[in-house]
Design an enzyme around this catalytic site. Structure first.
Site, short mmCIF file in Angstrom:
data_model
loop_
_atom_site.label_atom_id
_atom_site.label_comp_id
_atom_site.label_asym_id
_atom_site.label_seq_id
_atom_site.Cartn_x
_atom_site.Cartn_y
_atom_site.Cartn_z
N LYS A 192 -5.56 -20.07 5.50
CA LYS A 192 -5.72 -19.60 6.84
C LYS A 192 -6.34 -20.58 7.84
O LYS A 192 -6.89 -21.58 7.48
CB LYS A 192 -6.99 -18.39 6.51
CG LYS A 192 -6.52 -17.22 6.07
CD LYS A 192 -7.44 -16.11 5.76
CE LYS A 192 -7.08 -15.00 4.94
NZ LYS A 192 -5.90 -14.16 5.55
N ARG A 218 -2.57 -7.92 -3.32
CA ARG A 218 -1.68 -6.85 -3.93
C ARG A 218 -1.57 -7.49 -5.21
O ARG A 218 -1.03 -6.65 -6.09
CB ARG A 218 -0.57 -6.98 -3.11
CG ARG A 218 0.32 -8.14 -2.89
CD ARG A 218 1.33 -8.36 -1.77
NE ARG A 218 0.64 -8.08 -0.52
CZ ARG A 218 1.13 -8.16 0.77
NH1 ARG A 218 2.61 -8.16 0.73
NH2 ARG A 218 0.69 -7.98 1.95
N1 BES Z 1 -7.52 -10.24 3.51
C1 BES Z 1 -6.28 -10.58 4.16
C2 BES Z 1 -6.08 -9.11 5.17
C3 BES Z 1 -6.97 -9.18 6.26
C4 BES Z 1 -6.69 -10.22 7.31
C5 BES Z 1 -7.96 -8.34 6.35
C6 BES Z 1 -7.66 -9.94 8.58
C7 BES Z 1 -8.89 -8.40 7.46
C8 BES Z 1 -8.68 -9.25 8.46
C9 BES Z 1 -5.02 -10.61 3.27
O1 BES Z 1 -5.19 -11.19 2.20
C10 BES Z 1 -3.94 -11.52 3.95
O2 BES Z 1 -4.43 -12.52 4.33
N2 BES Z 1 -2.93 -10.82 4.39
C11 BES Z 1 -1.93 -11.73 4.95
C12 BES Z 1 -0.75 -11.06 4.31
C13 BES Z 1 0.43 -11.74 4.56
C14 BES Z 1 0.45 -13.38 4.05
C15 BES Z 1 1.70 -11.08 4.40
C16 BES Z 1 -1.93 -11.16 6.36
O3 BES Z 1 -2.29 -9.99 6.77
O4 BES Z 1 -1.62 -12.03 7.33
MN MN Z 2 -5.17 -13.12 1.94
#
Ligand code: BES
Ligand code: MN
Ligand code: ZN
Length: 523
Positions: free
Chosen positions: A300, A374
């Site tokens: 990230k 997931r």
């Molecule tokens: N934990 C994150 C989702 C999230 C993002 C929660 C911001 C709270 C605040 C999740 O694991 C994630 O990284 N999701 C990705 C999915 C994508 C790679 C399809 C996302 O939302 O960008």
């Molecule tokens: Mn994630």
């Protein structure tokens, strides 16, 4: 390898809940006398049951337009009648009398009392309608308890003040509620007891959620869950990383592979006493507990990454739900499953391009290691279906940033394979103010998950990505099990104060909602 930078043993110290007392006579001589006023009431506020000096002060405040009784407002005057402080609490329009408005007033009150360092108050309903009285008192108590949440264990200054025994910051709040109606007094008392259990559970979930990832990793979280289970006489078991590998939980093992604290599946079970095991309805509640989500190799961006300590909030809600279910002695067999892992980088971490064998035999082509939630949930859901054949399965997770874009910090995304379950959950959402908005789970979205190499990818890019999450999870629910997925990414720790009582903290979203849902099932 370097020594772990993590604390192995942390004790969770949630604040003490407020103490509620119901009295049959008004107490005028008190530290703070609180009188609720609705906007519609303020013109014709003829509080003939109030002492004249107090009624006069209220009239003056209203006449001078210093107090409009708007929701989320209060004013305080000192030394009127026998009360050291008189607090007028704005309840908003009575036409849209809804519990959330009352909760808001309750939380405002407890936060105000903390600010002025007063720990006990007396609530006098004055001109309120008595029909709604137990509901109103319950919502007020809920807000009062949630509003008093603070997470300050790492503030050293506060702590040393706290060693002074008489520090008001350290004392639990008390609220004495004058209930003019003898009949409803008993009901009010039991409602308050129930709300205390539920808000304490929500605040427990919030407390654990707030601890950062150097204090809570999968191993220490497992220890915390064990302690909570013990305190509430819940059956407790853990599928540790070794067992998970043997069982073929390829998702859980892959996501946790990069961390020095190995992944696990925590299982907490509540059996109602006196109900035969196979006659009680089994409800499974599954919550994502990624103790920190760096994104893994698909790392990230740095900005706001610290908020990923809240990526365990779904699992924390399960902790709170299990405690509340046990303390309320609900008549159902409730199983809480918390898959926990830290998603981080390492030479052993899983990578994009890896193909995983999941617990239910399906294969997943990893396109993005940041779509990790997931993967751990898939194994937990498949396991829950196989082992417990639940009547309903509810899963909660901070799953996608996309749901924040769509719904912000106000509604959680609801995706469900079952209309009746979706309807029940939506109703529970309205009752508790933990509201849900349904998104479609339609097979037309399935092609977004198609992979040339395996049964599915874990992420098919940005298009409809909250729904992709739901579609992905549906692949792991056994046929015939009614299930729902709640994407709580936006509501677990909203940035803006979209909700009235949170401050800058985890909300415990899901605890009050799911407990309400379980209560709505009846016996
Ligand atoms: N934990 C994150 C989702 C999230 C993002 C929660 C911001 C709270 C605040 C999740 O694991 C994630 O990284 N999701 C990705 C999915 C994508 C790679 C399809 C996302 O939302 O960008
Ligand atoms: Mn994630
Ligand atoms: Zn995540």
């Amino acid at each position: 390898m370097a020594k772990s930078n993590r604390s192995k043993n942390i004790t969770i110290q949630p604040g003490k809940p407020p103490v509620f007392t119901v009295v049959a006579r008004p107490l005028w001589d008190c530290a703070a006398l609180v009188i609720p006023i609705f906007e519609s009431q303020k013109q014709r506020f003829v509080a003939d049951n109030l002492p004249q000096d107090i009624a006069g002060a209220i009239h003056t405040a209203i006449e001078l337009h210093e107090f409009e009784a708007k929701a989320g407002t209060l004013i305080q005057a000192n030394g009127i009648g026998g009360a050291k402080r008189l607090i007028l609490l704005g309840m908003g329009k009575s036409a849209d009398f809804n519990p959330d408005q009352i909760r808001w007033a309750g939380s405002l009150l407890s936060r105000h009392l903390r600010k002025v360092k007063v720990t006990s108050a007396t609530f006098h309903p004055a001109g309120l309608e008595h029909d709604n009285w137990p509901v109103l008192a319950g919502a007020l108590a809920e807000g009062y308890a949630l509003g008093d949440f603070k997470f300050s264990v790492y503030k050293t200054e506060k702590k040393s003040q706290g060693t002074q025994k008489d520090s008001p910051d350290n004392k639990p709040l008390a609220l004495t509620i004058f209930c003019p109606d003898q009949v409803s007094a008993k009901t009010v008392e039991s409602v308050l007891a129930e709300k205390t259990v539920i808000t304490t559970a929500a605040n427990l979930a919030r407390t654990v959620a707030c601890h950062p990832a150097n204090m809570i990793a999968p191993d220490s979280l497992t220890a915390i869950a064990r302690t909570i289970a013990g305190a509430n006489k819940l059956k407790f078991s853990v599928i540790d990383a070794k067992a998970a590998e043997k069982l073929g939980m390829g998702g859980l093992c892959a996501v946790g592979a990069g961390s020095d604290s190995p992944p696990a599946l925590i299982i907490m079970e509540y059996h109602p006493r006196g109900v035969k095991v196979n006659t009680a309805k089994t409800i499974a509640v599954v919550g994502k507990a990624v103790t920190f989500d760096t994104g893994g190799i698909s790392i990230k961006p740095a900005a706001d990454m610290g908020a990923m300590k809240y990526d365990k909030c779904g699992g924390m809600a399960v902790l709170g739900i299990m405690q509340a279910v046990a303390q309320l002695r609900l008549p159902h067999h409730v199983v809480g499953l918390i898959p926990t892992a830290e998603n981080t980088l390492d030479s052993r971490a899983y990578r994009p391009g890896d193909i995983l064998h999941m617990y239910n035999g399906k294969t997943v082509d990893v396109t993005n290691t940041d779509a990790e939630g997931r993967l751990i949930l898939a194994d937990a859901i498949a396991y829950a279906c196989e082992k417990f054949t639940p009547h309903a399965l509810i899963e909660m997770s901070t799953l996608t940033g996309g749901v924040i874009v769509a719904l912000g910090g106000v509604f959680a995304g609801l995706m469900a394979g079952d209309d009746a379950l979706a309807a029940r959950l939506t109703t529970a959402g309205h009752a508790t103010g933990e509201r849900l908005w349904r998104l479609p789970l339609d097979k037309a979205y399935r092609k977004l998950l198609d992979s040339p190499h395996a049964d599915m990818v874990n992420s098919g890019g940005r298009e409809a990505h909250p729904i992709q999450g739901g579609m992905f999870l549906s692949e792991f629910v056994a046929d015939g099990v009614p299930w729902a997925h709640l994407d709580i990414a936006g509501v677990a720790d909203p940035k803006k104060d979209d909700r009235w009582w949170i401050g800058d903290n985890a909300t415990g979203f899901g605890v009050r909602l799911v407990v309400e849902y379980l209560q709505s099932l009846g016996a």
